[in-house]
Design an enzyme around this catalytic site. Structure first.
Site, PDB file in Angstrom:
ATOM      1  N   CYS A  18       0.800  -1.229   0.000  1.00  0.00           N
ATOM      2  CA  CYS A  18       0.000   0.000   0.000  1.00  0.00           C
ATOM      3  C   CYS A  18       0.833   1.280   0.000  1.00  0.00           C
ATOM      4  CB  CYS A  18      -0.967  -0.005   1.185  1.00  0.00           C
ATOM      5  SG  CYS A  18      -0.185  -0.192   2.808  1.00  0.00           S
ATOM      6  N   HIS A  19       2.129   1.163   0.117  1.00  0.00           N
ATOM      7  CA  HIS A  19       2.993   2.353   0.213  1.00  0.00           C
ATOM      8  C   HIS A  19       4.162   2.176  -0.732  1.00  0.00           C
ATOM      9  CE1 HIS A  19       5.939   5.140   2.097  1.00  0.00           C
ATOM     10  NE2 HIS A  19       4.863   5.815   2.446  1.00  0.00           N
ATOM     11  N   PHE A  20       4.099   2.404  -1.909  1.00  0.00           N
ATOM     12  CA  PHE A  20       3.060   2.934  -2.776  1.00  0.00           C
ATOM     13  C   PHE A  20       2.761   1.905  -3.850  1.00  0.00           C
ATOM     14  CE2 PHE A  20       5.519   6.529  -1.158  1.00  0.00           C
ATOM     15  CZ  PHE A  20       4.528   7.348  -0.653  1.00  0.00           C
TER      16      PHE A  20
END
Length: 171
Positions: free
Chosen positions: A69-71
């Site tokens: 999720c990052h990124f």
């Protein structure tokens, strides 16, 4: 009180549940927020200032939760997680010394990021040098730290401060 000089993942998880140093000691986070797999060494007379040191590690693999999720299409470990791990270790040190209460990060002097932790990395190493501990009405630890990825220093932090409080309801 457990005065061992190294700790494995199971012991760190036990700390998060109040079972390592006692139910009233500062706790580590558990599950995804525990950013440490093992403490290689902890002592109260070593390090740069002769007041204690901690060396700890986190194993890196592409399946760690934050890479998803990052990124998207540009996975990198959030720098704030490495910084939080440093605070986690200062709080752990205070519990190891026998402090009782709830640990809270209080601040940091300066933080520098000069690299990144990517999914292909193998290991993060945290190295903390304890500068001072206070055991009065206020219990507080102050440390300088670095983070290395696969042997290369990429973060540094000075004057990491963690306090231990008997009541955090008005904090």
């Amino acid at each position: 009180m457990n005065k061992a000089n190294s700790f494995n993942k199971e012991e760190l998880i036990a700390c998060g549940h109040g079972k390592l140093f006692g139910p009233n000691s500062p706790r580590l986070p558990v599950d995804n927020m525990l950013m440490i797999d093992r403490i290689i060494t902890i002592n109260d007379n070593g390090g740069e200032f002769g007041k204690g040191e901690i060396v700890a590690e986190l194993d890196i693999n592409p399946d760690l939760w934050f890479f998803g999720c990052h990124f998207i299409s540009d996975p990198v470990m959030p720098g704030c997680l490495g910084l939080d791990a440093m605070w986690q270790l200062v709080g752990f040190y205070l519990g190891w010394e026998g402090a009782e209460g709830k640990g809270r990060a209080l601040g940091v002097g300066e933080v520098k990021f000069t690299g990144q932790v990517l999914p292909g990395a193998k290991k993060v190493t945290y190295k903390l040098n304890i500068k001072r501990t206070i055991h009065r009405k206020l219990v507080m630890g102050i440390a300088d730290a670095i983070l290395e990825v696969d042997g290369r220093q990429i973060y540094s932090a000075t004057d990491l401060k963690v306090g231990v409080f008997s009541d955090t309801s008005t904090f």
